[in-house]
Write a protein that holds these residues in place. Structure first.
Motif, PDB file in Angstrom:
ATOM      1  N   ILE A 185       0.833  -1.206   0.000  1.00  0.00           N
ATOM      2  CA  ILE A 185       0.000   0.000   0.000  1.00  0.00           C
ATOM      3  C   ILE A 185       0.868   1.257   0.000  1.00  0.00           C
ATOM      4  O   ILE A 185       0.610   2.220  -0.743  1.00  0.00           O
ATOM      5  CB  ILE A 185      -0.949  -0.003   1.218  1.00  0.00           C
ATOM      6  N   ILE A 186       1.906   1.264   0.817  1.00  0.00           N
ATOM      7  CA  ILE A 186       2.764   2.447   0.954  1.00  0.00           C
ATOM      8  C   ILE A 186       3.440   2.807  -0.368  1.00  0.00           C
ATOM      9  O   ILE A 186       3.561   3.981  -0.725  1.00  0.00           O
ATOM     10  CB  ILE A 186       3.819   2.218   2.053  1.00  0.00           C
ATOM     11  N   PHE A 187       3.830   1.795  -1.138  1.00  0.00           N
ATOM     12  CA  PHE A 187       4.636   2.049  -2.334  1.00  0.00           C
ATOM     13  C   PHE A 187       3.827   2.067  -3.631  1.00  0.00           C
ATOM     14  O   PHE A 187       4.399   2.266  -4.705  1.00  0.00           O
ATOM     15  CB  PHE A 187       5.748   0.998  -2.444  1.00  0.00           C
ATOM     16  N   GLN A 188       2.513   1.889  -3.554  1.00  0.00           N
ATOM     17  CA  GLN A 188       1.752   1.752  -4.791  1.00  0.00           C
ATOM     18  C   GLN A 188       1.686   3.037  -5.621  1.00  0.00           C
ATOM     19  O   GLN A 188       1.890   3.015  -6.834  1.00  0.00           O
ATOM     20  CB  GLN A 188       0.347   1.224  -4.507  1.00  0.00           C
ATOM     21  N   LEU A 189       1.408   4.156  -5.004  1.00  0.00           N
ATOM     22  CA  LEU A 189       1.333   5.397  -5.781  1.00  0.00           C
ATOM     23  C   LEU A 189       2.688   5.775  -6.373  1.00  0.00           C
ATOM     24  O   LEU A 189       2.770   6.055  -7.585  1.00  0.00           O
ATOM     25  CB  LEU A 189       0.767   6.530  -4.927  1.00  0.00           C
ATOM     26  N   PRO A 190       3.790   5.792  -5.592  1.00  0.00           N
ATOM     27  CA  PRO A 190       5.087   6.105  -6.206  1.00  0.00           C
ATOM     28  C   PRO A 190       5.462   5.137  -7.326  1.00  0.00           C
ATOM     29  O   PRO A 190       6.020   5.543  -8.345  1.00  0.00           O
ATOM     30  CB  PRO A 190       6.074   5.998  -5.035  1.00  0.00           C
ATOM     31  N   SER A 191       5.143   3.861  -7.132  1.00  0.00           N
ATOM     32  CA  SER A 191       5.511   2.873  -8.137  1.00  0.00           C
ATOM     33  C   SER A 191       4.694   3.044  -9.413  1.00  0.00           C
ATOM     34  O   SER A 191       5.207   2.843 -10.523  1.00  0.00           O
ATOM     35  CB  SER A 191       5.318   1.456  -7.568  1.00  0.00           C
ATOM     36  N   THR A 192       3.428   3.422  -9.287  1.00  0.00           N
ATOM     37  CA  THR A 192       2.602   3.648 -10.471  1.00  0.00           C
ATOM     38  C   THR A 192       3.044   4.892 -11.221  1.00  0.00           C
ATOM     39  O   THR A 192       3.053   4.922 -12.456  1.00  0.00           O
ATOM     40  CB  THR A 192       1.119   3.765 -10.069  1.00  0.00           C
ATOM     41  N   ILE A 193       3.424   5.939 -10.491  1.00  0.00           N
ATOM     42  CA  ILE A 193       3.974   7.135 -11.133  1.00  0.00           C
ATOM     43  C   ILE A 193       5.248   6.793 -11.900  1.00  0.00           C
ATOM     44  O   ILE A 193       5.492   7.289 -13.008  1.00  0.00           O
ATOM     45  CB  ILE A 193       4.246   8.231 -10.081  1.00  0.00           C
ATOM     46  N   ALA A 194       6.069   5.910 -11.330  1.00  0.00           N
ATOM     47  CA  ALA A 194       7.326   5.530 -11.972  1.00  0.00           C
ATOM     48  C   ALA A 194       7.097   4.839 -13.310  1.00  0.00           C
ATOM     49  O   ALA A 194       7.948   4.924 -14.206  1.00  0.00           O
ATOM     50  CB  ALA A 194       8.130   4.622 -11.041  1.00  0.00           C
ATOM     51  N   GLY A 235       6.560  -6.864  -0.648  1.00  0.00           N
ATOM     52  CA  GLY A 235       5.431  -5.967  -0.887  1.00  0.00           C
ATOM     53  C   GLY A 235       5.855  -4.699  -1.605  1.00  0.00           C
ATOM     54  O   GLY A 235       5.157  -4.214  -2.508  1.00  0.00           O
ATOM     55  N   ALA A 236       7.005  -4.150  -1.225  1.00  0.00           N
ATOM     56  CA  ALA A 236       7.507  -2.943  -1.882  1.00  0.00           C
ATOM     57  C   ALA A 236       7.848  -3.206  -3.341  1.00  0.00           C
ATOM     58  O   ALA A 236       7.559  -2.390  -4.222  1.00  0.00           O
ATOM     59  CB  ALA A 236       8.729  -2.417  -1.134  1.00  0.00           C
ATOM     60  N   ALA A 237       8.472  -4.360  -3.615  1.00  0.00           N
ATOM     61  CA  ALA A 237       8.856  -4.683  -4.991  1.00  0.00           C
ATOM     62  C   ALA A 237       7.650  -4.915  -5.883  1.00  0.00           C
ATOM     63  O   ALA A 237       7.653  -4.557  -7.065  1.00  0.00           O
ATOM     64  CB  ALA A 237       9.760  -5.917  -4.997  1.00  0.00           C
ATOM     65  N   MET A 238       6.596  -5.502  -5.319  1.00  0.00           N
ATOM     66  CA  MET A 238       5.439  -5.887  -6.122  1.00  0.00           C
ATOM     67  C   MET A 238       4.373  -4.805  -6.183  1.00  0.00           C
ATOM     68  O   MET A 238       3.381  -4.955  -6.902  1.00  0.00           O
ATOM     69  CB  MET A 238       4.829  -7.170  -5.535  1.00  0.00           C
ATOM     70  N   ALA A 239       4.576  -3.696  -5.477  1.00  0.00           N
ATOM     71  CA  ALA A 239       3.520  -2.697  -5.305  1.00  0.00           C
ATOM     72  C   ALA A 239       2.990  -2.144  -6.624  1.00  0.00           C
ATOM     73  O   ALA A 239       1.788  -1.905  -6.771  1.00  0.00           O
ATOM     74  CB  ALA A 239       4.034  -1.547  -4.436  1.00  0.00           C
ATOM     75  N   GLY A 240       3.860  -1.928  -7.598  1.00  0.00           N
ATOM     76  CA  GLY A 240       3.438  -1.260  -8.821  1.00  0.00           C
ATOM     77  C   GLY A 240       2.938  -2.166  -9.920  1.00  0.00           C
ATOM     78  O   GLY A 240       2.515  -1.677 -10.968  1.00  0.00           O
ATOM     79  N   ILE A 241       2.935  -3.473  -9.699  1.00  0.00           N
ATOM     80  CA  ILE A 241       2.589  -4.381 -10.790  1.00  0.00           C
ATOM     81  C   ILE A 241       1.132  -4.223 -11.222  1.00  0.00           C
ATOM     82  O   ILE A 241       0.850  -3.881 -12.372  1.00  0.00           O
ATOM     83  CB  ILE A 241       2.870  -5.842 -10.401  1.00  0.00           C
ATOM     84  N   PHE A 242       0.191  -4.462 -10.314  1.00  0.00           N
ATOM     85  CA  PHE A 242      -1.213  -4.429 -10.735  1.00  0.00           C
ATOM     86  C   PHE A 242      -1.681  -3.027 -11.105  1.00  0.00           C
ATOM     87  O   PHE A 242      -2.249  -2.838 -12.195  1.00  0.00           O
ATOM     88  CB  PHE A 242      -2.123  -5.028  -9.663  1.00  0.00           C
ATOM     89  N   PRO A 243      -1.484  -1.993 -10.272  1.00  0.00           N
ATOM     90  CA  PRO A 243      -1.957  -0.664 -10.690  1.00  0.00           C
ATOM     91  C   PRO A 243      -1.234  -0.157 -11.930  1.00  0.00           C
ATOM     92  O   PRO A 243      -1.838   0.495 -12.784  1.00  0.00           O
ATOM     93  CB  PRO A 243      -1.681   0.217  -9.475  1.00  0.00           C
ATOM     94  N   ARG A 492      -5.606   8.958 -14.142  1.00  0.00           N
ATOM     95  CA  ARG A 492      -5.619   7.502 -14.259  1.00  0.00           C
ATOM     96  C   ARG A 492      -4.592   6.878 -13.324  1.00  0.00           C
ATOM     97  O   ARG A 492      -4.849   5.852 -12.697  1.00  0.00           O
ATOM     98  CB  ARG A 492      -5.313   7.087 -15.705  1.00  0.00           C
ATOM     99  N   VAL A 493      -3.417   7.500 -13.253  1.00  0.00           N
ATOM    100  CA  VAL A 493      -2.386   7.010 -12.343  1.00  0.00           C
ATOM    101  C   VAL A 493      -2.890   7.035 -10.907  1.00  0.00           C
ATOM    102  O   VAL A 493      -2.772   6.047 -10.166  1.00  0.00           O
ATOM    103  CB  VAL A 493      -1.106   7.863 -12.478  1.00  0.00           C
ATOM    104  N   PHE A 494      -3.456   8.177 -10.500  1.00  0.00           N
ATOM    105  CA  PHE A 494      -3.921   8.308  -9.113  1.00  0.00           C
ATOM    106  C   PHE A 494      -5.055   7.324  -8.828  1.00  0.00           C
ATOM    107  O   PHE A 494      -5.082   6.686  -7.763  1.00  0.00           O
ATOM    108  CB  PHE A 494      -4.393   9.741  -8.847  1.00  0.00           C
ATOM    109  N   THR A 495      -5.996   7.182  -9.759  1.00  0.00           N
ATOM    110  CA  THR A 495      -7.139   6.292  -9.542  1.00  0.00           C
ATOM    111  C   THR A 495      -6.689   4.840  -9.436  1.00  0.00           C
ATOM    112  O   THR A 495      -7.138   4.097  -8.549  1.00  0.00           O
ATOM    113  CB  THR A 495      -8.160   6.448 -10.680  1.00  0.00           C
ATOM    114  N   ALA A 496      -5.799   4.421 -10.345  1.00  0.00           N
ATOM    115  CA  ALA A 496      -5.308   3.037 -10.293  1.00  0.00           C
ATOM    116  C   ALA A 496      -4.592   2.757  -8.980  1.00  0.00           C
ATOM    117  O   ALA A 496      -4.782   1.699  -8.357  1.00  0.00           O
ATOM    118  CB  ALA A 496      -4.377   2.764 -11.478  1.00  0.00           C
ATOM    119  N   ALA A 497      -3.775   3.724  -8.529  1.00  0.00           N
ATOM    120  CA  ALA A 497      -3.044   3.526  -7.270  1.00  0.00           C
ATOM    121  C   ALA A 497      -3.994   3.530  -6.073  1.00  0.00           C
ATOM    122  O   ALA A 497      -3.861   2.709  -5.161  1.00  0.00           O
ATOM    123  CB  ALA A 497      -1.986   4.613  -7.110  1.00  0.00           C
ATOM    124  N   ALA A 498      -4.960   4.464  -6.056  1.00  0.00           N
ATOM    125  CA  ALA A 498      -5.902   4.542  -4.938  1.00  0.00           C
ATOM    126  C   ALA A 498      -6.726   3.262  -4.842  1.00  0.00           C
ATOM    127  O   ALA A 498      -6.934   2.719  -3.741  1.00  0.00           O
ATOM    128  CB  ALA A 498      -6.819   5.757  -5.105  1.00  0.00           C
TER     129      ALA A 498
END
Length: 571
Positions: A185-194, A235-243, A492-498
């Motif tokens: 959860i903590i890393f999902q928004l930064p990872s999606t922006i990346a 969890g940190a490594a996998m955070a950006g995969i789905f969003p 879209r980035v924010f919505t997917a991460a949220a």
């Protein structure tokens, strides 16, 4: 200065009266809630300094998030370049320029012959098949790694892992799931922006490789504390995969084609997960080989395979539509233009505005994003319970052996391919979202009722099938639901991460609702799952009313939705 008039749309609407009689449900759906075929203008782009020509898509991006989709607005003056557009007529070669920050791209190409819309449509279908084969396959494979982790952990939970690591004391096993979700959860928004800033090829390959490396190390832990530490890193490594993948797919397809593509991704995901369960059965038979328990072999083999996938991802993954010609052996510049032009016409947001954290976080004020996020919370309460605990339910609740529990957890996921593809095809074909979500939720409620209250093991195992198929189908439906009703790349980035963050929060709740002392009926898991999906149906109903009223207001008053002229909500 007179404004040019957009050429008439030649793409036949699926709700045409020649296909459906007046007064039918589908004809009514066309009138009140669905996507029209008029080009879209994103009014957020008024500050953009990009040049465009409405009769053809500009350069490699093929589209702009700005004026360029209605063909009506006058583009703002470019203060940095003196080039101006010259009026073109249909059939002439178009010479266009696009200013993206410091880079100006120029292309010259002949637009499709307007007298041959059939040829243009066939070209798009051919390109779409190429995108499906490349993007949806790797997306399904990468998403499966997350579920495969839950599959390995659940399969290992019915072996000696819990006692070997001391995870059978108190809630330590649930904590290992909980801490993974918190980190994610903590890393999902930064990872999606990346994903947008660094590019899908680089970012997905890097995080997938590290995900595999950490999984490999999990096979050699000796204490439950070491397991918890690696779960945090995992969890940190996998955070950006789905969003990140949900966001990437939403940028590639018009809204009316998205749910089936999310279904393709989910189908690949569950096939790998189901197959992983069978592989885990075989790996568990290696117990004692080379001094490693069977559950350790599960983590080692998955870790090595994931590292290899991470390396291959750099060449297999595709970039965003406007940069897709740079992907390895993928689309040509002309094909990229065709894809981007479709997206631009659909919603006018191919190119993102310049990144700033304010530009991303300002969308937190949109309440419907949080409503979508709540739907994902309710969804994942159930999915986490099923993914992590189905083998436990089969072993403790239905009386199967450890090996049988691992094997029997696979067939429900193979079955889930059928409802996810059928429901998604129907949803895209008739441009409906809410009714499909409601149907799937009803099926899941029925499945959990059978699982919780039936008297024999066969009937309860059927309940697992019904519930699993329904929640997998709703993954695609909910992802398309949110992606269809927001406009703008950073939104879209924010919505997917949220949505994925709330999805993770649902996972936290789901990890605690299956209690071993409640075997064989697991009353808490059953009632929480039923209740969450009753709430889901209610919230979808409220969103449907809101979207209907907003679309009606657009027809009556000309109110602009999502700051985009011509946009309508899809429900």
């Amino acid at each position: 200065m007179s404004q040019p008039t957009a050429p008439p749309c030649r793409r036949p609407c699926i709700f045409s009266s020649k296909h459906f009689p007046t007064g039918s449900f589908t004809h009514r759906a066309q009138e009140i809630c669905q996507i029209d075929d008029s080009p879209i203008q994103n009014t957020n782009s008024a500050q953009s300094s990009r040049h465009f020509r409405h009769s053809t898509m500009a350069s490699s991006t093929g589209a702009l998030d700005a004026p360029g989709t209605t063909g009506a607005p006058t583009p703002p003056p470019n203060r940095h370049h003196s080039k101006t557009d010259k009026k073109t007529t249909t059939g002439e070669a178009s010479n266009v320029s696009l200013n993206l920050g410091d880079a100006t791209l120029n292309t010259t190409h002949n637009p499709p012959d307007p007298s041959s819309p059939q040829n243009d449509n066939e070209s798009y279908k051919r390109i779409r098949r190429k995108v499906d084969l490349r993007l949806c396959t790797i997306a399904g494979l990468l998403c499966s790694l997350n579920l495969l982790d839950s599959g390995v952990l659940s399969s290992a939970a019915v072996t000696s892992m819990l006692t070997d690591l001391g995870l059978d004391v108190g809630n330590r096993f649930s904590i290992s799931i909980f801490i993974f979700t918190i980190s994610s959860i903590i890393f999902q928004l930064p990872s999606t922006i990346a994903v947008r800033l660094l590019g899908p090829r680089i970012w997905f390959s890097v995080i997938t490789f590290f995900f595999g490396l950490i999984t490999l190390c999990t096979g050699f832990v000796r204490t439950w504390q070491q397991m918890i530490a690696l779960r945090i890193l995992l969890g940190a490594a996998m955070a950006g995969i789905f969003p990140g993948l949900a966001y990437l797919i939403s940028t590639w397809y018009p809204r009316g084609e998205q749910q089936l593509r999310f279904a393709f991704m989910q189908s690949g995901e569950v096939v790998v997960l189901a197959t992983g369960s069978l592989v885990n059965y075989g790996l568990n038979r290696l117990d004692g080989r080379r001094g490693l328990e069977g559950w350790r072999w599960m983590f080692v083999v998955q870790g090595v395979c994931t590292c290899v996938i991470g390396i291959v991802t750099y060449w297999w993954m595709v970039d965003f539509p406007e940069n897709s010609d740079k992907s390895f052996r993928f689309l040509t510049r002309e094909e990229a233009d065709i894809v981007a032009s479709r997206i631009e016409k659909d919603r006018g947001d191919v190119i993102p505005q310049k990144f700033s954290i304010v530009e991303v976080l300002k969308h937190a004020k949109d309440l419907k994003i949080w409503a979508f996020a709540c739907l994902f919370f309710m969804q994942n309460i159930v999915s986490t319970a099923l993914a992590y605990f189905v083998p436990i339910i089969l072993q403790n609740g239905l009386g199967y052996s450890s090996d049988a529990a691992i094997i029997l957890s696979a067939p429900p996921y193979y079955y889930a391919i059928v409802p996810v593809l059928l429901s998604s095809w129907y949803a895209d074909r008739f441009r409906v979202r809410g009714p499909v979500i409601t149907f799937n939720a009803t099926c899941l409620i029925t499945g959990f009722a059978v699982l919780g209250f039936a008297g024999n093991s066969g009937a309860r195992y059927f309940g697992v099938f019904l519930a699993t198929g329904a929640y997998v189908a709703n993954w695609a439906a909910l992802t398309a639901y949110q992606a269809n009703n927001v406009v703008g790349q950073w939104k879209r980035v924010f919505t997917a991460a949220a949505c994925t963050m709330f999805n993770g929060a649902g996972g936290i709740a789901g990890s605690f609702i299956v209690q071993n002392y409640e075997a064989p009926h697991y009353a808490t898991a059953v009632w929480v799952s039923i209740g969450s999906h009753l709430l889901m149906i209610t919230l979808v109903g409220l969103l449907t009313i809101y979207f209907y009223l907003a679309n009606r207001s657009l027809r009556r008053t000309g109110k602009v939705l999502e700051q985009t002229v011509g946009f309508r909500f899809t429900y």
